[in-house]
Motif scaffolding. Structure first.
Motif, PDB file in Angstrom:
ATOM      1  N   THR A  49       9.160 -16.816  -4.293  1.00 41.71           N
ATOM      2  CA  THR A  49       9.065 -17.898  -4.474  1.00 41.71           C
ATOM      3  C   THR A  49       9.547 -18.612  -5.971  1.00 41.71           C
ATOM      4  OG1 THR A  49       7.249 -15.595  -5.117  1.00 41.71           O
ATOM      5  CG2 THR A  49       7.181 -17.060  -6.914  1.00 41.71           C
ATOM      6  N   ASP A 170       1.837 -20.745  -2.263  1.00 38.23           N
ATOM      7  CA  ASP A 170       1.975 -19.500  -2.078  1.00 38.23           C
ATOM      8  C   ASP A 170       1.169 -18.425  -2.200  1.00 38.23           C
ATOM      9  OD1 ASP A 170       4.084 -17.405  -3.140  1.00 38.23           O
ATOM     10  OD2 ASP A 170       4.226 -17.798  -4.793  1.00 38.23           O
ATOM     11  N   GLU A 171       1.777 -17.671  -0.940  1.00 35.80           N
ATOM     12  CA  GLU A 171       0.804 -15.962  -0.921  1.00 35.80           C
ATOM     13  C   GLU A 171      -1.208 -16.689  -0.375  1.00 35.80           C
ATOM     14  OE1 GLU A 171       1.769 -12.668  -1.857  1.00 35.80           O
ATOM     15  OE2 GLU A 171       3.728 -12.837  -1.593  1.00 35.80           O
TER      16      GLU A 171
END
Ligand SMILES: Nc1ncnc2c1ncn2[C@@H]1O[C@H](COP(=O)(O)OP(=O)(O)OP(=O)(O)O)[C@@H](O)[C@H]1O
Ligand SMILES: [Mg+2]
Lengths: 254, 642
Positions: A49, A170-171
């Protein structure tokens, strides 16, 4: 010319109380070419992240540079940063980051409105996109009235609307069930085939298997990368391999 | 768990929530100290010995009841915001294994600490401020007050008991909230996905209509004593309209703005309008309350300030001369004695008498026009009139001269206790001008008749043969006042009545000074509480808005744009109730001025100035609260940068 260049990136977090320092990233370098689909994998806390935030210009690195289309983030003034972000980057997050008080349509239009585009341009861009994503019937609904997969597609529409150079995710499948995840991955695949550059952080081998190239991060460093040699190669077994080596290595180090 | 652990938990909780609790506690302390001061004054034995001091005691007694009622209202309101924020924390305890009864115990220790601390601080500040307050009151009233003492046990006891009860009430309210809430609810802290409010055109129309109706009604108030129904109707209409304006009209307006796409899809309006729309639903009642309390504060300030600064105006309206002396015909000796006293002593006070007016006559009430309504008039014998005007007019036995100060038209024959008299002439002016009736705008009729005419029996020893002397004094104000008091003192034991502007002014100073003082206390409390509630409202929104602005920043809103959006949003939330309150005040001014006229205060300039000054002070303090709130809000909302 590469679309994104990351050179010797380093990030040190100063913990709030006292001098404890956390080196989240140390000396990361890689490049992403136009039209690539790159996945980043790694254990929790490995710095994924953090890396994405650097590339998103949401956070400034301690050392090193990030260049998008040859332009260094360090050269962009603080007050121009957000309009730069709006124009060149698109975001898709794990928890969608839709605004409760806007309906789906307004959520998608948000970046264009912030750039003060004309109504005509908004309409021209919006309709084909929502049709492609299959959410044209939901435009007047509010985020709490639609499913998780639909929310994520809304977020993708918002990210694509400004035709950004790079999509950062992000994910994106983190909060979705397996069917919605599959649909989203198919969508990413599709837009990547149309030439969209994508960078995605993920825990799922399933998701990473869709990318052309997978970077593995551990303790803030790039450990290795796996690339597809031809477009439809199934690299999942390779990915499993690397992951098991990483986790075993982690144990050995202790 | 043992008690020590509970105590430790309670103390850490208080420390953690300090920024949230502090404004609440400060308000509690302020209210408690003001309450103590007011109840101390109301119990002050010395105050009762001052002429008119009883009025102040009554004001204060009224004040403390009002303070107590307002405290319950506002503290509950502010407390509910704190509880809403804390529900999450308490829910966490619940999940971690604390039972509700443990949570209750922790909360009770917390509120015991808070209550004790705020009552103690409030009393200390109240006692410390008391000498300054009495000094201030003395200055306002202009009379030295023989205060019995700075501290008063009963007042302190009263304060402690009252606020213990109030805090207990709040505590029980909190307990009930915890009992009724489920664990999940506690964790979510009341943040469930909220539906967008619907535009209710009917209510919006009703709101606009009621506002118009209330405003119009207020202009129909002519005589506040007779038109109380209209007045109450206007107030009720405006109050309901205020709620509807914030609840329905605001949403209709915002929706209309949103429907206008060219306006809505602009970066500076987009987030603002949708944010306001989302907020309005939960905030409408809070904003209406703030508006109504602001209006009340402004009205209290305006009237009390106008009354106090209008005292000279009232005196001038009711007293046409500095000193007026009245005596029955049989008291002629006493009157001459008093006049001789005045003649002899005026030099001693380095004063001159001027505009001396001496006449006889008496006042009567009769239905002169036979229209079922009584007319008030003053009957004067012809010789007195001739003397006053240096004329030599003759009148037939059934003839009268009439002077009417008002525009009312009367017929040529008037009936007077079954007798009919002819009006020889309606006079254009009259040498005497008096408003004995005590009702503003009620002009007396003056009637002149021959002493041995048709109305002869009215000139008996207690009838229209009363003796009147009026005069002005020229010299220093101070001497005039002293001399007036000396004259009154001289006449004290006889039945000669002495009225002077100076005594009257001093009695008004005590009355309206006390009222002004009470008004200041009430305004302070209302202001503190208005500020408190708007602060909490905004701060609690801040926690909800934090996430929104976080997302907006990620999507590409610059921190500058975020700041300006926040500023405009808070500006609107803060100043829309204030703006409406100021409009209410402006519209209410004519009604206020009519109310003030019942006290013979009819100076427009003073009323306008008072309201302008009150509004200015209010806006200034409100603005300060705005700046403070904005800072705290921005700290909560803007994502912190490394
Ligand atoms: N704001 C911060 N302040 C201090 N340390 C931080 C901060 N953000 C992250 N870190 C630390 O930096 C390291 C990397 O964090 P990061 O969030 O990038 O991990 P991640 O790979 O995304 O993990 P996950 O898969 O769990 O999301 C961690 O050790 C984390 O504790
Ligand atoms: Mg992460």
């Amino acid at each position: 010319m590469p679309i994104l260049e990351v050179k010797n990136l380093k990030k040190i977090y100063q913990t709030r109380f006292g001098g404890n320092q956390v080196e989240a990233l140390s000396n990361i370098s890689f490049t992403v070419r136009q039209g690539e689909y790159v996945a980043i994998m790694g254990e929790s806390g490995s710095g994924k992240t953090t890396l994405l935030n650097m590339m998103a210009s949401l956070d400034r690195p301690t050392e090193g540079t990030v260049l998008l289309n040859g332009k260094s983030y360090a050269d962009i003034r603080e007050d121009e940063l957000s309009s730069f972000r709006r124009g060149h980057l698109g975001f898709v997050f794990q928890d969608f980051n839709l605004l409760d008080n806007f309906n789906i349509k307004d959520n998608i239009l948000l970046p264009l409105v912030l750039s003060d585009c004309s109504r005509k341009e908004m309409k021209e861009k919006l309709l084909p996109l929502v049709r492609k994503l299959g959410i044209e019937k939901l435009l007047e609904k509010y985020p709490y009235e639609v499913s998780g997969g639909q929310k994520q597609r809304t977020a993708v529409a918002r990210a694509l609307l400004t035709s950004p150079s790079l999509i950062l995710a992000d994910e994106p499948t983190g909060a979705l069930d397996s069917r919605s995840s599959e649909e989203l991955l198919k969508l990413f695949d599709e837009i990547n085939r149309e030439g969209q550059t994508i960078m995605m952080v993920t825990h799922s081998v399933q998701a990473a298997g869709c990318a052309n190239r997978v970077l593995f991060i551990k303790d803030g460093k790039i450990l290795c990368e796996v690339s597809k040699r031809f477009p439809d190669e199934d690299i999942k077994p390779q990915l499993f391999n690397v992951l098991s080596v990483i986790s075993a290595g982690g144990k050995n180090n202790e | 768990m043992n008690n020590k652990l509970y105590r430790r938990l309670a103390v850490t909780n208080l420390k953690k929530n300090a920024s949230m609790m502090l404004p609440y506690l400060i308000t509690c302390v302020t209210v408690i100290s003001l309450y103590y001061i007011a109840s101390n004054l109301s119990a002050d034995a010395g105050l009762k010995t001052v002429p008119g001091g009883n009025a102040i005691v009554d004001f204060m007694k009224f004040g403390i009841r009002l303070f107590a009622a307002l405290s319950v209202l506002f503290l509950l309101y502010a407390n509910s915001y704190i509880m809403k924020r804390r529900k999450k924390e308490l829910g966490l305890y619940h999940i971690l294994g604390l039972e509700k009864k443990h949570i209750r115990k922790v909360l009770s220790i917390e509120s015991a600490i808070c209550s004790f601390a705020s009552i103690a601080c409030g009393l200390i500040i109240g006692i410390g401020c008391h000498p300054f307050v009495t000094a201030g009151l003395t200055k306002i009233i202009g009379t030295e007050l023989p205060f019995s003492g700075a501290r008063s046990g009963p007042a302190a006891a009263n304060t402690i008991i009252t606020f213990c009860v109030i805090f207990l009430l709040i505590f029980f309210f909190n307990m009930r909230q915890i009992r009724t809430a489920s664990a999940v609810e506690l964790l979510k802290g009341g943040r469930l996905g909220e539906k967008e409010p619907k535009a209710n055109w009917l209510l919006a129309g009703l709101g606009a209509g009621l506002l118009l109706c209330g405003y119009t009604l207020s202009f129909f108030v002519h005589d506040p004593e007779k038109d109380t129904d209209i007045m109450i109707g206007a107030v009720v209409c405006v109050m309901i309209a205020t709620y509807l304006l914030f609840m329905a009209v605001s949403i209709v307006v915002l929706k209309l703005l949103r429907r206008n796409e060219n306006f809505y899809y602009k970066s500076k309006n987009f987030t603002l309008i949708s944010g306001m729309l989302y907020r309005m639903k939960q905030n409408a009642v809070g904003l209406s309350n703030i508006c109504i309390f602001s209006t009340a504060t402004l009205l209290v300030m305006t009237t009390t300030v106008s009354l106090y600064f209008g005292i000279n105006n009232m005196v001038a309206n009711q007293y046409h001369h500095d000193v007026s002396i009245t005596a029955e015909a049989v008291e002629e000796d006493k009157l001459s004695e008093l006049l001789a006293f005045i003649e002899k002593n005026k030099k001693q006070y380095s004063l001159q008498t001027a505009n001396i007016l001496q006449y006889t006559g008496g006042s009567f009430t009769e239905d002169l026009d036979e229209d079922g309504e009584s007319d008030y008039f003053f009957l004067m014998p012809l010789e007195s009139y001739n003397k006053l005007t240096s004329q030599n007019i003759g009148l037939a036995k059934d003839e009268v001269l009439v002077y009417s100060g008002s525009t009312n038209v009367h017929s040529d024959t008037l009936s007077f206790a079954q007798k009919k008299v002819r009006v020889k002439e309606y006079l254009k002016q009259f040498p005497v001008d008096n408003d004995f009736s005590g009702i503003y705008g009620m002009k007396w009729l003056y009637m002149v008749s021959q002493k041995d005419g048709l109305l002869a029996d009215q000139f008996g020893p207690y009838g229209a043969s009363g003796l009147h002397v009026e005069f002005d004094l020229t010299g220093e104000e101070r001497d005039k006042s002293d001399f007036s008091y000396a004259i009154s003192k001289k006449a004290e034991r006889s039945s000669v009545e002495v009225n002077s502007r100076f005594e009257f002014r001093d009695s008004l100073m005590v009355l309206y000074g006390g009222l002004l003082f009470l008004g200041m206390l009430i305004s302070m409390i209302l202001l503190a509480k208005t500020a408190l509630s708007i602060f909490y409202k905004q701060i609690s929104e801040g926690f909800d808005d934090k996430e929104r602005f976080n997302i907006l920043e990620k999507v590409g809103m610059s921190s500058k744009e975020i700041r300006s959006t926040i500023r405009r949003q808070i500006l609107i939330v803060f100043f829309s109730p204030l703006l409406l309150a100021l409009i209410h005040l402006c519209v209410a001014l004519p009604m206020v001025s009519k109310l003030l006229k019942t006290t013979f205060m009819d100076n427009w300039v003073i009323i306008l100035n008072s309201s302008a000054v009150s509004a200015a002070i209010f806006v200034m303090i409100y603005g300060a609260v705005f700046l403070l709130t904005e800072r705290v809000y921005r700290k909560i909302v803007t994502p912190s940068k490394q």
